[in-house]
Design a protein around this motif. Structure first.
Motif, short mmCIF file in Angstrom:
data_model
loop_
_atom_site.label_atom_id
_atom_site.label_comp_id
_atom_site.label_asym_id
_atom_site.label_seq_id
_atom_site.Cartn_x
_atom_site.Cartn_y
_atom_site.Cartn_z
N TRP A 59 -94.45 27.19 -34.13
CA TRP A 59 -94.57 27.42 -32.68
C TRP A 59 -95.92 26.93 -32.16
O TRP A 59 -96.02 26.43 -31.05
N GLU A 60 -96.95 27.09 -32.98
CA GLU A 60 -98.28 26.62 -32.58
C GLU A 60 -98.28 25.13 -32.29
O GLU A 60 -99.00 24.66 -31.41
N LYS A 61 -97.47 24.37 -33.00
CA LYS A 61 -97.44 22.92 -32.85
C LYS A 61 -96.33 22.43 -31.91
O LYS A 61 -96.22 21.24 -31.64
N ALA A 119 -94.86 16.87 -26.54
CA ALA A 119 -95.61 15.85 -25.80
C ALA A 119 -95.55 14.51 -26.52
O ALA A 119 -95.34 13.46 -25.88
N LYS A 120 -95.72 14.52 -27.82
CA LYS A 120 -95.67 13.27 -28.59
C LYS A 120 -94.28 12.64 -28.52
O LYS A 120 -94.16 11.44 -28.33
N THR A 174 -93.54 8.74 -29.31
CA THR A 174 -93.97 8.78 -30.71
C THR A 174 -92.87 9.43 -31.54
O THR A 174 -92.36 10.49 -31.19
N SER A 175 -92.52 8.80 -32.65
CA SER A 175 -91.56 9.38 -33.58
C SER A 175 -92.31 10.26 -34.57
O SER A 175 -93.40 9.91 -35.01
N LEU A 176 -91.75 11.40 -34.89
CA LEU A 176 -92.38 12.33 -35.82
C LEU A 176 -91.53 12.49 -37.06
O LEU A 176 -90.31 12.63 -36.98
N ILE A 177 -92.19 12.47 -38.18
CA ILE A 177 -91.54 12.80 -39.45
C ILE A 177 -92.21 14.08 -39.92
O ILE A 177 -93.42 14.12 -40.12
N PRO A 216 -81.70 13.07 -25.54
CA PRO A 216 -82.58 14.18 -25.09
C PRO A 216 -82.99 15.08 -26.26
O PRO A 216 -82.32 15.13 -27.29
N LEU A 217 -84.10 15.78 -26.07
CA LEU A 217 -84.52 16.77 -27.06
C LEU A 217 -83.55 17.94 -27.04
O LEU A 217 -83.01 18.30 -25.99
N SER A 218 -83.35 18.53 -28.17
CA SER A 218 -82.53 19.74 -28.24
C SER A 218 -83.31 20.81 -28.98
O SER A 218 -84.39 20.56 -29.50
N THR A 219 -82.77 22.01 -29.00
CA THR A 219 -83.46 23.13 -29.62
C THR A 219 -82.65 23.69 -30.78
O THR A 219 -81.43 23.56 -30.83
#
Length: 160
Positions: A26-28, A34-35, A40-43, A152-155
């Protein structure tokens, strides 16, 4: 605190360590969002599914383990490197961390399989490294292309 716990230098209640790992995610969350929105792609290695699989292997209810993760950003794809715990134990350095015990790893493996869904891609981790690398590259490029097309982003674990 987490590193000390994993190295067996600290003792914590199973629920407390689960919540610490969750709090770390949750902190990140806002930084990750935002990234991602900036292109920006995150792994991410061992995200929420890992926390749930490991905590449930300790005997906590899987739904309780998922609850603090609800609403975190869901991965577009999960790549699971599947290996029998017995085979993993043959690799160098096995047994240095708290959870590197065969029976426990069998439970974790079962939990990962129970958690898997359509976003998961499973790779046989016993294949030659070059084959695994080729599959990982192909899957990553495919996922990145899908995201660039406006997915889109999902949760996690909330209605989509």
């Amino acid at each position: 605190m987490i590193s000390s716990y994993l190295a067996n230098n600290a003792q914590l209640d199973d629920r407390a360590i689960h919540l610490l790992f969750s709090a770390n995610r949750w902190e990140k969350r806002s930084l990750m969002e935002a990234k991602l929105k900036s292109g920006t792609s995150l792994i991410v290695d061992r995200y929420s599914y890992s926390g749930v699989a490991f905590s449930a292997a300790k005997g906590l209810a899987i739904e309780w383990c998922k609850a603090p993760e609800e609403g975190l950003i869901a991965p577009d794809m999960v790549v699971y490197l599947d290996i029998l715990p017995e085979r993993a134990a043959e690799r160098g350095g096995y047994g240095n961390e708290r959870y590197e015990q065969l029976e426990f790893q069998r439970k974790v493996s079962d939990n990962y399989h129970d958690l898997s869904d359509s976003t998961w891609k499973i790779i046989d981790a016993c294949l030659p490294e070059e084959d695994i690398q080729t599959q990982l590259r192909s899957l990553a490029l495919e996922s990145i292309a899908g995201c660039r097309s406006g997915k889109p982003l999902s949760t996690l674990w909330l209605p989509k």
